[in-house]
Design a protein around this motif. Structure first.
Motif, PDB file in Angstrom:
ATOM      1  N   LEU A  24       1.280  -1.040  -0.312  1.00  0.00           N
ATOM      2  CA  LEU A  24       0.240   0.033  -0.111  1.00  0.00           C
ATOM      3  C   LEU A  24       0.676   0.943  -0.144  1.00  0.00           C
ATOM      4  CD1 LEU A  24      -2.572  -1.004   1.995  1.00  0.00           C
ATOM      5  CD2 LEU A  24      -3.112  -1.181  -0.072  1.00  0.00           C
ATOM      6  N   HIS A  26       2.031   2.632  -2.826  1.00  0.00           N
ATOM      7  CA  HIS A  26       1.705   3.780  -3.727  1.00  0.00           C
ATOM      8  C   HIS A  26       0.688   4.842  -3.689  1.00  0.00           C
ATOM      9  CE1 HIS A  26       4.356   0.796  -6.198  1.00  0.00           C
ATOM     10  NE2 HIS A  26       4.747   0.131  -5.656  1.00  0.00           N
ATOM     11  N   ILE A  29      -3.488   3.406  -6.060  1.00  0.00           N
ATOM     12  CA  ILE A  29      -3.700   1.885  -6.584  1.00  0.00           C
ATOM     13  C   ILE A  29      -5.254   1.118  -7.143  1.00  0.00           C
ATOM     14  CG2 ILE A  29      -4.015  -0.142  -5.845  1.00  0.00           C
ATOM     15  CD1 ILE A  29      -1.665   0.690  -2.808  1.00  0.00           C
ATOM     16  N   ARG A 156      -3.828   9.050  -0.153  1.00  0.00           N
ATOM     17  CA  ARG A 156      -3.638   7.622  -0.876  1.00  0.00           C
ATOM     18  C   ARG A 156      -4.772   7.182  -1.319  1.00  0.00           C
ATOM     19  NH1 ARG A 156       0.801   4.967   1.111  1.00  0.00           N
ATOM     20  NH2 ARG A 156       2.273   6.548   3.104  1.00  0.00           N
ATOM     21  N   VAL A 158      -7.158   4.105  -3.101  1.00  0.00           N
ATOM     22  CA  VAL A 158      -7.198   2.521  -3.266  1.00  0.00           C
ATOM     23  C   VAL A 158      -8.656   2.411  -4.454  1.00  0.00           C
ATOM     24  CG1 VAL A 158      -7.267  -0.433  -3.015  1.00  0.00           C
ATOM     25  CG2 VAL A 158      -5.727   1.619  -1.791  1.00  0.00           C
ATOM     26  N   THR A 172      -1.133   4.624 -11.976  1.00  0.00           N
ATOM     27  CA  THR A 172      -2.029   3.647 -11.539  1.00  0.00           C
ATOM     28  C   THR A 172      -0.982   2.849 -11.451  1.00  0.00           C
ATOM     29  OG1 THR A 172      -3.195   2.442 -12.829  1.00  0.00           O
ATOM     30  CG2 THR A 172      -4.411   4.457 -11.709  1.00  0.00           C
ATOM     31  N   TYR A 173      -0.494   1.702  -9.835  1.00  0.00           N
ATOM     32  CA  TYR A 173      -0.370   1.136  -9.676  1.00  0.00           C
ATOM     33  C   TYR A 173      -1.193  -0.456  -9.210  1.00  0.00           C
ATOM     34  CZ  TYR A 173       2.497  -2.546  -6.816  1.00  0.00           C
ATOM     35  OH  TYR A 173       3.157  -3.463  -6.069  1.00  0.00           O
ATOM     36  N   ILE A 175      -3.031  -4.428  -8.807  1.00  0.00           N
ATOM     37  CA  ILE A 175      -3.335  -5.614  -7.875  1.00  0.00           C
ATOM     38  C   ILE A 175      -4.276  -6.125  -8.730  1.00  0.00           C
ATOM     39  CG2 ILE A 175      -3.303  -6.414  -5.925  1.00  0.00           C
ATOM     40  CD1 ILE A 175      -2.226  -3.809  -4.430  1.00  0.00           C
ATOM     41  N   ASN A 182       1.119  -8.209  -8.471  1.00  0.00           N
ATOM     42  CA  ASN A 182       1.069  -6.258  -8.136  1.00  0.00           C
ATOM     43  C   ASN A 182       1.819  -6.388  -9.179  1.00  0.00           C
ATOM     44  OD1 ASN A 182      -0.018  -6.042  -5.922  1.00  0.00           O
ATOM     45  ND2 ASN A 182       1.478  -5.728  -5.806  1.00  0.00           N
ATOM     46  N   ASN A 184       3.140  -3.234 -11.452  1.00  0.00           N
ATOM     47  CA  ASN A 184       3.678  -1.739 -11.472  1.00  0.00           C
ATOM     48  C   ASN A 184       3.727  -0.904 -12.401  1.00  0.00           C
ATOM     49  OD1 ASN A 184       4.012   0.508 -10.247  1.00  0.00           O
ATOM     50  ND2 ASN A 184       6.113   0.099  -9.693  1.00  0.00           N
ATOM     51  N   THR A 186       3.607   2.377 -12.769  1.00  0.00           N
ATOM     52  CA  THR A 186       3.934   3.879 -12.153  1.00  0.00           C
ATOM     53  C   THR A 186       5.492   3.964 -12.777  1.00  0.00           C
ATOM     54  OG1 THR A 186       2.813   2.698 -10.751  1.00  0.00           O
ATOM     55  CG2 THR A 186       3.527   4.943 -10.209  1.00  0.00           C
ATOM     56  N   GLY A 191       4.508   7.397  -8.024  1.00  0.00           N
ATOM     57  CA  GLY A 191       5.479   6.158  -6.485  1.00  0.00           C
ATOM     58  C   GLY A 191       6.330   5.972  -7.495  1.00  0.00           C
TER      59      GLY A 191
END
Length: 199
Positions: A24, A26, A29, A156, A158, A172-173, A175, A182, A184, A186, A191
């Motif tokens: 978490l 980043h 998310i 933050r 999500v 965006t990251y 998941i 995950n 990534n 970014t 991030g």
């Protein structure tokens, strides 16, 4: 900030390996996956952990690092639609009239424009399908609003989503709960690079 889920009945039923370690760290998310893959469950699990709540058969450890979180808001676009409860706005006639005359999408946009920016700096915003009822162009608009909340108010965020616009943004990251990994993507100041943390 990391959430380690030691035990959770839904994720164990979905054959996730325990413990799950959810990155978490980043600021923006997106939770991606098919219907029933556990996106909303993970979103609610994050909420419980950030609130320090104990939930039956859910065991977790939260490493906040240096993060100070003044406010955590969980918003489910289906359950928390203000249009479903106009009676709550009897003392706000202009708002009540807006809710009774505006479209679902217009009401959703007003939340992003007017409500969410009023949260304190550093808040955590958890969104379940925020794109619900929004056109393609308005999905791009809320993506811009989310980025602004990260940049200007140190939020933050999500979000559990099916929106290609939210998932394909380079800021965006991701998941992915289908593959339990995950991704990534970014770049820039939003991030940092990171490895998969869902095993």
């Amino acid at each position: 900030m990391y959430l380690k889920i030691l035990s959770h009945p839904v994720f164990m039923n979905l054959n996730f390996h325990m413990p799950m370690v959810v990155d978490l760290s980043h600021p923006l998310i997106m939770l991606e996956g098919e219907n029933g893959s556990g996106k909303s469950t993970l979103l609610h699990s994050i909420y419980y952990a950030l609130q320090g709540e104990e939930v039956e058969n859910y065991a977790y450890r939260l490493d906040r690092g240096n993060a100070e979180i003044p406010k955590v808001l969980l918003f489910d676009a289906e359950q928390h639609n203000p249009r479903n409860t106009p009676s709550l706005y009897e003392d706000q006639p202009a708002m009540k009239e807006f809710l009774l005359t505006a479209s679902h999408g217009q009401v959703m946009l007003s939340l992003f424009k007017d409500l969410f920016p009023q949260l304190p700096d550093g808040s955590v915003l958890l969104l379940d399908e925020p794109e619900m009822a929004l056109s393609q162009s308005n999905q791009l608009r809320i993506l811009k609003m989310l980025k602004e909340l990260v940049d200007t108010k140190n939020f933050r965020i999500v979000a559990a989503t099916h929106s290609a616009h939210l998932l394909n943004s380079p800021e965006t990251y991701i998941i992915n709960l289908d593959r339990h990994v995950n991704r990534n993507v970014t770049t820039g100041p939003l991030g940092m690079e990171g490895a998969s943390t869902i095993h």
